[in-house]
Design an enzyme around this catalytic site. Structure first.
Site, PDB file in Angstrom:
ATOM      1  CE  LYS A  13     -31.331  29.688  14.214  1.00 26.69           C
ATOM      2  NZ  LYS A  13     -30.608  28.421  14.036  1.00 26.69           N
ATOM      3  NE  ARG A  88     -30.015  28.120  20.192  1.00 26.97           N
ATOM      4  CZ  ARG A  88     -29.248  28.940  19.482  1.00 26.97           C
ATOM      5  NH1 ARG A  88     -29.731  30.060  19.012  1.00 26.97           N
ATOM      6  NH2 ARG A  88     -28.000  28.636  19.244  1.00 26.97           N
ATOM      7  NE  ARG A 127     -22.092  28.590  10.647  1.00 24.85           N
ATOM      8  CZ  ARG A 127     -23.142  28.621  11.459  1.00 24.85           C
ATOM      9  NH1 ARG A 127     -24.328  28.945  10.981  1.00 24.85           N
ATOM     10  NH2 ARG A 127     -23.016  28.293  12.712  1.00 24.85           N
ATOM     11  NE  ARG A 160     -20.871  30.422  15.142  1.00 17.72           N
ATOM     12  CZ  ARG A 160     -22.169  30.306  15.346  1.00 17.72           C
ATOM     13  NH1 ARG A 160     -23.020  30.935  14.567  1.00 17.72           N
ATOM     14  NH2 ARG A 160     -22.625  29.563  16.322  1.00 17.72           N
ATOM     15  NE  ARG A 171     -23.564  25.453  17.539  1.00 13.70           N
ATOM     16  CZ  ARG A 171     -23.007  25.767  16.371  1.00 13.70           C
ATOM     17  NH1 ARG A 171     -21.810  25.279  16.040  1.00 13.70           N
ATOM     18  NH2 ARG A 171     -23.621  26.546  15.531  1.00 13.70           N
TER      19      ARG A 171
HETATM   20  P1  AMP Z   1     -25.920  30.746  17.330  1.00 14.01           P
HETATM   21  O1  AMP Z   1     -25.059  31.803  16.732  1.00 14.01           O
HETATM   22  O2  AMP Z   1     -27.373  31.111  17.313  1.00 14.01           O
HETATM   23  O3  AMP Z   1     -25.650  29.382  16.757  1.00 14.01           O
HETATM   24  O4  AMP Z   1     -25.512  30.672  18.890  1.00 14.01           O
HETATM   25  C1  AMP Z   1     -24.203  30.346  19.308  1.00 14.01           C
HETATM   26  C2  AMP Z   1     -24.201  29.950  20.770  1.00 14.01           C
HETATM   27  O5  AMP Z   1     -24.661  31.063  21.562  1.00 14.01           O
HETATM   28  C3  AMP Z   1     -25.148  28.813  21.134  1.00 14.01           C
HETATM   29  O6  AMP Z   1     -24.546  27.531  20.937  1.00 14.01           O
HETATM   30  C4  AMP Z   1     -25.407  29.100  22.614  1.00 14.01           C
HETATM   31  O7  AMP Z   1     -24.302  28.719  23.422  1.00 14.01           O
HETATM   32  C5  AMP Z   1     -25.476  30.624  22.630  1.00 14.01           C
HETATM   33  N1  AMP Z   1     -26.875  31.132  22.396  1.00 14.01           N
HETATM   34  C6  AMP Z   1     -27.324  31.809  21.314  1.00 14.01           C
HETATM   35  N2  AMP Z   1     -28.621  32.130  21.453  1.00 14.01           N
HETATM   36  C7  AMP Z   1     -29.004  31.621  22.641  1.00 14.01           C
HETATM   37  C8  AMP Z   1     -30.235  31.598  23.360  1.00 14.01           C
HETATM   38  N3  AMP Z   1     -31.366  32.159  22.857  1.00 14.01           N
HETATM   39  N4  AMP Z   1     -30.259  30.991  24.567  1.00 14.01           N
HETATM   40  C9  AMP Z   1     -29.152  30.434  25.102  1.00 14.01           C
HETATM   41  N5  AMP Z   1     -27.961  30.397  24.478  1.00 14.01           N
HETATM   42  C10 AMP Z   1     -27.880  30.989  23.257  1.00 14.01           C
END
Ligand code: AMP
Length: 225
Positions: A13, A88, A127, A160, A171
């Site tokens: 994404k 999400r 990654r 990360r 996740r």
């Molecule tokens: P990502 O970078 O999109 O993989 O997000 C990293 C972490 O941020 C996720 O594992 C969640 O803990 C939090 N997060 C990101 N986007 C959301 C969202 N829309 N709703 C809730 N938590 C989020």
């Protein structure tokens, strides 16, 4: 163009949203990036989000919706945006529909990046990303030319902290239980387009641009008119 990009963690994404953002000149709005920025700045909001992020759980809707509301109100989002990592869960999807309904700016489409779940663990554990320009690499499948340095600007790449095996498993579970229903939300409204997210990055971008053609034309016309 107003787009939501959906897909499991590791489906690409972030990489694809960045490319689409450059191609169509609309901001990439990634809640994960916004939350990581809040965390790095040491703000109260970041402090409240940290525990959930470290554990691979979702941050509360209250926090995330606040961030999105603020971000969508900025000038650069007036002509469109690409949402990456949001919504999400169905509560977030419904809140987004309401928010955009009030602004009379409905979504054009939700794109789902579809990928074999077995490929995700390797994509995530390998990654690396550039903190400066956001480019993403993978030590197994797409290594940088020089060890641990961004090909584009030479910045030291980072891994990360939530890309470790136990958080990744969480996740992926959260994706199945909370985010999968979001796909059904857009399917039910006939706003979902599924795109095969396996293969070369350029090839996947091409597929996305192909399915976005009708929306790009429509928004071009709106701009001229
Ligand atoms: P990502 O970078 O999109 O993989 O997000 C990293 C972490 O941020 C996720 O594992 C969640 O803990 C939090 N997060 C990101 N986007 C959301 C969202 N829309 N709703 C809730 N938590 C989020």
């Amino acid at each position: 163009m107003r787009i939501v990009l959906l897909g499991a963690p590791g489906s690409g994404k972030g990489t694809q949203a960045k490319r689409l953002s450059e191609r169509y000149d609309i901001p990439q709005i990634a809640t994960g990036d916004l939350l990581r920025e809040a965390l790095a700045s040491g703000s109260e909001l970041g402090r409240r989000a940290r525990e959930a992020m470290d554990a691979g759980r979702l941050v509360s809707d209250e926090i995330v919706l606040g961030i999105i509301r603020e971000r969508l109100a900025r000038d650069d989002a007036a002509n469109g945006f690409i949402l990456d990592g949001f919504p999400r869960n169905t509560a977030q999807a419904e809140a987004l529909d309401k928010m955009l309904g009030k602004l009379d700016q409905p979504l054009d489409t939700a794109l789902l990046l579809e990928i074999d779940p077995d490929a995700l663990i390797q994509r995530l554990t390998g990654r690396l990303s550039c903190p400066e320009c956001g480019r993403v690499y993978n030590i197994y499948t797409r290594p940088p030319k020089l060890d641990n340095q961004c090909d584009h600007d030479g910045t030291e790449l980072v891994h990360r902290s939530d890309d470790n095996e136990s958080t990744i498993e969480n996740r992926l579970r959260v994706f199945e239980s909370h985010t999968r229903p979001v796909i059904d939300h857009y399917k039910a409204n006939e706003r979902l387009i599924t795109v095969d997210a396996e293969g070369e990055i350029d090839e996947i971008t091409k597929r996305l641009r192909e399915v976005l053609k009708p929306f790009a034309k429509a928004s071009g016309k709106r701009k001229k008119g």
